[in-house]
Scaffold this motif. Structure first.
Motif, PDB file in Angstrom:
ATOM      1  N   ASP A 108     -12.807   3.193  -4.820  1.00 50.47           N
ATOM      2  CA  ASP A 108     -12.606   4.085  -3.683  1.00 50.47           C
ATOM      3  C   ASP A 108     -11.123   4.140  -3.322  1.00 50.47           C
ATOM      4  OD1 ASP A 108     -12.477   5.388  -1.268  1.00 50.47           O
ATOM      5  OD2 ASP A 108     -14.056   4.212  -0.313  1.00 50.47           O
ATOM      6  N   VAL A 109     -10.528   5.326  -3.520  1.00 54.70           N
ATOM      7  CA  VAL A 109      -9.082   5.447  -3.307  1.00 54.70           C
ATOM      8  C   VAL A 109      -8.672   5.191  -1.855  1.00 54.70           C
ATOM      9  CG1 VAL A 109      -8.708   7.025  -5.238  1.00 54.70           C
ATOM     10  CG2 VAL A 109      -9.185   7.955  -2.963  1.00 54.70           C
ATOM     11  N   THR A 110      -9.638   5.350  -0.941  1.00 49.98           N
ATOM     12  CA  THR A 110      -9.266   5.125   0.466  1.00 49.98           C
ATOM     13  C   THR A 110      -9.138   3.638   0.787  1.00 49.98           C
ATOM     14  OG1 THR A 110     -11.549   5.083   1.290  1.00 49.98           O
ATOM     15  CG2 THR A 110     -10.462   7.235   1.156  1.00 49.98           C
ATOM     16  N   THR A 111      -9.515   2.782  -0.166  1.00 54.50           N
ATOM     17  CA  THR A 111      -9.388   1.340   0.066  1.00 54.50           C
ATOM     18  C   THR A 111      -8.130   0.766  -0.582  1.00 54.50           C
ATOM     19  OG1 THR A 111     -10.587   0.645  -1.937  1.00 54.50           O
ATOM     20  CG2 THR A 111     -11.913   1.129   0.020  1.00 54.50           C
ATOM     21  N   ILE A 112      -7.293   1.627  -1.141  1.00 58.77           N
ATOM     22  CA  ILE A 112      -6.093   1.148  -1.832  1.00 58.77           C
ATOM     23  C   ILE A 112      -5.190   0.364  -0.874  1.00 58.77           C
ATOM     24  CG2 ILE A 112      -3.855   1.952  -2.729  1.00 58.77           C
ATOM     25  CD1 ILE A 112      -5.374   4.078  -4.321  1.00 58.77           C
ATOM     26  N   THR A 113      -4.779  -0.794  -1.344  1.00 60.32           N
ATOM     27  CA  THR A 113      -3.651  -1.475  -0.710  1.00 60.32           C
ATOM     28  C   THR A 113      -2.490  -1.348  -1.677  1.00 60.32           C
ATOM     29  OG1 THR A 113      -5.065  -3.068   0.428  1.00 60.32           O
ATOM     30  CG2 THR A 113      -2.723  -3.632   0.207  1.00 60.32           C
ATOM     31  N   THR A 139      -3.166   9.980  -5.083  1.00 57.56           N
ATOM     32  CA  THR A 139      -2.971   9.394  -3.758  1.00 57.56           C
ATOM     33  C   THR A 139      -1.545   8.888  -3.656  1.00 57.56           C
ATOM     34  OG1 THR A 139      -5.304   8.802  -3.514  1.00 57.56           O
ATOM     35  CG2 THR A 139      -3.720   7.552  -2.201  1.00 57.56           C
ATOM     36  N   LEU A 140      -0.829   9.443  -2.685  1.00 59.65           N
ATOM     37  CA  LEU A 140       0.580   9.099  -2.476  1.00 59.65           C
ATOM     38  C   LEU A 140       0.711   8.075  -1.358  1.00 59.65           C
ATOM     39  CD1 LEU A 140       3.714   9.606  -2.575  1.00 59.65           C
ATOM     40  CD2 LEU A 140       3.300  11.445  -0.928  1.00 59.65           C
ATOM     41  N   CYS A 141       1.472   7.032  -1.618  1.00 58.33           N
ATOM     42  CA  CYS A 141       1.866   6.123  -0.546  1.00 58.33           C
ATOM     43  C   CYS A 141       3.164   6.663   0.050  1.00 58.33           C
ATOM     44  CB  CYS A 141       2.073   4.712  -1.090  1.00 58.33           C
ATOM     45  SG  CYS A 141       2.814   3.620   0.149  1.00 58.33           S
ATOM     46  N   PRO A 142       3.111   7.153   1.306  1.00 59.47           N
ATOM     47  CA  PRO A 142       4.304   7.752   1.887  1.00 59.47           C
ATOM     48  C   PRO A 142       5.350   6.719   2.298  1.00 59.47           C
ATOM     49  CG  PRO A 142       2.545   7.713   3.495  1.00 59.47           C
ATOM     50  CD  PRO A 142       1.950   7.192   2.207  1.00 59.47           C
ATOM     51  N   SER A 143       4.991   5.470   2.190  1.00 58.05           N
ATOM     52  CA  SER A 143       5.923   4.414   2.556  1.00 58.05           C
ATOM     53  C   SER A 143       6.911   4.126   1.422  1.00 58.05           C
ATOM     54  CB  SER A 143       5.142   3.145   2.921  1.00 58.05           C
ATOM     55  OG  SER A 143       6.021   2.118   3.305  1.00 58.05           O
ATOM     56  N   CYS A 144       6.386   4.042   0.187  1.00 62.39           N
ATOM     57  CA  CYS A 144       7.255   3.645  -0.934  1.00 62.39           C
ATOM     58  C   CYS A 144       7.320   4.694  -2.035  1.00 62.39           C
ATOM     59  CB  CYS A 144       6.784   2.319  -1.527  1.00 62.39           C
ATOM     60  SG  CYS A 144       5.196   2.435  -2.375  1.00 62.39           S
ATOM     61  N   GLY A 145       6.429   5.708  -2.006  1.00 61.72           N
ATOM     62  CA  GLY A 145       6.477   6.753  -3.014  1.00 61.72           C
ATOM     63  C   GLY A 145       5.684   6.463  -4.274  1.00 61.72           C
ATOM     64  N   ARG A 146       4.933   5.359  -4.296  1.00 63.70           N
ATOM     65  CA  ARG A 146       4.067   5.134  -5.455  1.00 63.70           C
ATOM     66  C   ARG A 146       2.880   6.093  -5.367  1.00 63.70           C
ATOM     67  NH1 ARG A 146       6.093  -0.003  -4.341  1.00 63.70           N
ATOM     68  NH2 ARG A 146       6.850  -1.182  -6.120  1.00 63.70           N
ATOM     69  N   VAL A 147       2.451   6.562  -6.554  1.00 66.48           N
ATOM     70  CA  VAL A 147       1.370   7.546  -6.623  1.00 66.48           C
ATOM     71  C   VAL A 147       0.304   7.018  -7.577  1.00 66.48           C
ATOM     72  CG1 VAL A 147       0.777   9.940  -7.174  1.00 66.48           C
ATOM     73  CG2 VAL A 147       3.034   9.399  -6.229  1.00 66.48           C
ATOM     74  N   TYR A 148      -0.947   7.146  -7.149  1.00 65.97           N
ATOM     75  CA  TYR A 148      -2.082   6.664  -7.932  1.00 65.97           C
ATOM     76  C   TYR A 148      -2.994   7.823  -8.292  1.00 65.97           C
ATOM     77  CZ  TYR A 148      -0.349   2.406  -5.793  1.00 65.97           C
ATOM     78  OH  TYR A 148       0.471   1.385  -5.374  1.00 65.97           O
ATOM     79  N   SER A 149      -3.562   7.781  -9.508  1.00 66.17           N
ATOM     80  CA  SER A 149      -4.481   8.824  -9.947  1.00 66.17           C
ATOM     81  C   SER A 149      -5.875   8.548  -9.401  1.00 66.17           C
ATOM     82  CB  SER A 149      -4.531   8.865 -11.477  1.00 66.17           C
ATOM     83  OG  SER A 149      -5.674   9.598 -11.898  1.00 66.17           O
ATOM     84  N   ASP A 150      -6.414   9.501  -8.612  1.00 70.87           N
ATOM     85  CA  ASP A 150      -7.762   9.318  -8.070  1.00 70.87           C
ATOM     86  C   ASP A 150      -8.782   9.172  -9.197  1.00 70.87           C
ATOM     87  OD1 ASP A 150      -6.400   9.760  -5.730  1.00 70.87           O
ATOM     88  OD2 ASP A 150      -7.802  11.257  -4.955  1.00 70.87           O
ATOM     89  N   THR A 151      -8.595   9.946 -10.269  1.00 71.02           N
ATOM     90  CA  THR A 151      -9.540   9.895 -11.393  1.00 71.02           C
ATOM     91  C   THR A 151      -9.573   8.504 -12.008  1.00 71.02           C
ATOM     92  OG1 THR A 151      -9.094  12.211 -11.848  1.00 71.02           O
ATOM     93  CG2 THR A 151     -10.162  10.948 -13.583  1.00 71.02           C
ATOM     94  N   VAL A 152      -8.401   7.924 -12.205  1.00 70.31           N
ATOM     95  CA  VAL A 152      -8.344   6.584 -12.804  1.00 70.31           C
ATOM     96  C   VAL A 152      -9.011   5.557 -11.896  1.00 70.31           C
ATOM     97  CG1 VAL A 152      -6.792   4.713 -13.508  1.00 70.31           C
ATOM     98  CG2 VAL A 152      -6.304   7.070 -14.201  1.00 70.31           C
ATOM     99  N   VAL A 153      -8.730   5.655 -10.596  1.00 71.22           N
ATOM    100  CA  VAL A 153      -9.334   4.714  -9.650  1.00 71.22           C
ATOM    101  C   VAL A 153     -10.846   4.852  -9.666  1.00 71.22           C
ATOM    102  CG1 VAL A 153      -9.576   4.140  -7.204  1.00 71.22           C
ATOM    103  CG2 VAL A 153      -7.307   4.612  -8.154  1.00 71.22           C
ATOM    104  N   GLU A 154     -11.320   6.107  -9.630  1.00 72.94           N
ATOM    105  CA  GLU A 154     -12.762   6.328  -9.547  1.00 72.94           C
ATOM    106  C   GLU A 154     -13.472   5.917 -10.843  1.00 72.94           C
ATOM    107  OE1 GLU A 154     -12.725  10.402  -8.332  1.00 72.94           O
ATOM    108  OE2 GLU A 154     -12.011   9.860  -6.324  1.00 72.94           O
ATOM    109  N   GLU A 155     -12.790   6.092 -11.981  1.00 71.36           N
ATOM    110  CA  GLU A 155     -13.451   5.778 -13.250  1.00 71.36           C
ATOM    111  C   GLU A 155     -13.335   4.305 -13.627  1.00 71.36           C
ATOM    112  OE1 GLU A 155     -11.998   8.469 -16.204  1.00 71.36           O
ATOM    113  OE2 GLU A 155     -13.169  10.154 -15.407  1.00 71.36           O
ATOM    114  N   THR A 156     -12.218   3.676 -13.271  1.00 69.41           N
ATOM    115  CA  THR A 156     -11.976   2.315 -13.757  1.00 69.41           C
ATOM    116  C   THR A 156     -12.055   1.253 -12.661  1.00 69.41           C
ATOM    117  OG1 THR A 156      -9.587   2.307 -13.391  1.00 69.41           O
ATOM    118  CG2 THR A 156     -10.386   3.289 -15.462  1.00 69.41           C
ATOM    119  N   GLY A 157     -11.940   1.657 -11.414  1.00 65.83           N
ATOM    120  CA  GLY A 157     -11.915   0.666 -10.339  1.00 65.83           C
ATOM    121  C   GLY A 157     -10.611  -0.090 -10.251  1.00 65.83           C
TER     122      GLY A 157
END
Ligand SMILES: [Zn+2]
Length: 107
Positions: free
Chosen positions: A12-17, A62-80
């Motif tokens: 779940d991308v909304t749980t990203i730390t 999913t963009l972290c507006p604090s540091c600029g790191r970006v995560y692929s929602d597809t990768v998170v959803e498929e791989t955890g």
């Protein structure tokens, strides 16, 4: 360098730390496109200046507006797992402007 990974639960991308420590309930995380530009999520309303269009292929990030790191929602959803897909410069245009517009609309 090994790729960096954020912590994430239940695919779940909304749980990203983020690697930097930011979360949805911290400074927030923003839906972005493959270039890391925050997207407009207002349905059929016109895209506000500064934001990217909602990607037609639903390929969201999913963009972290604090540091600029970006995560692929597809990768998170498929791989955890949440490897850093790319990094953008949140201090300068066009990302800085898009983040400002995003928070204005979502205040
Ligand atoms: Zn971050």
């Amino acid at each position: 360098m090994d790729p960096e990974f954020a912590e994430v639960s239940d695919h779940d991308v909304t749980t990203i730390t983020c690697v930097c420590g930011n979360t949805v309930s911290g400074e927030g995380l923003i839906q972005a496109n493959a270039q890391g530009i925050p997207v407009h999520s207002g349905g059929n309303t016109p895209v506000p200046a500064g934001l990217a269009e909602w990607p037609e292929d639903e390929d969201l990030y999913t963009l972290c507006p604090s540091c600029g790191r970006v995560y692929s929602d597809t990768v998170v959803e498929e791989t955890g797992t949440a490897p850093v897909a790319l990094r953008v410069d949140v201090a300068h245009a066009p990302v800085a402007e898009a983040i400002r517009v995003h928070w204005e609309l979502n205040a």
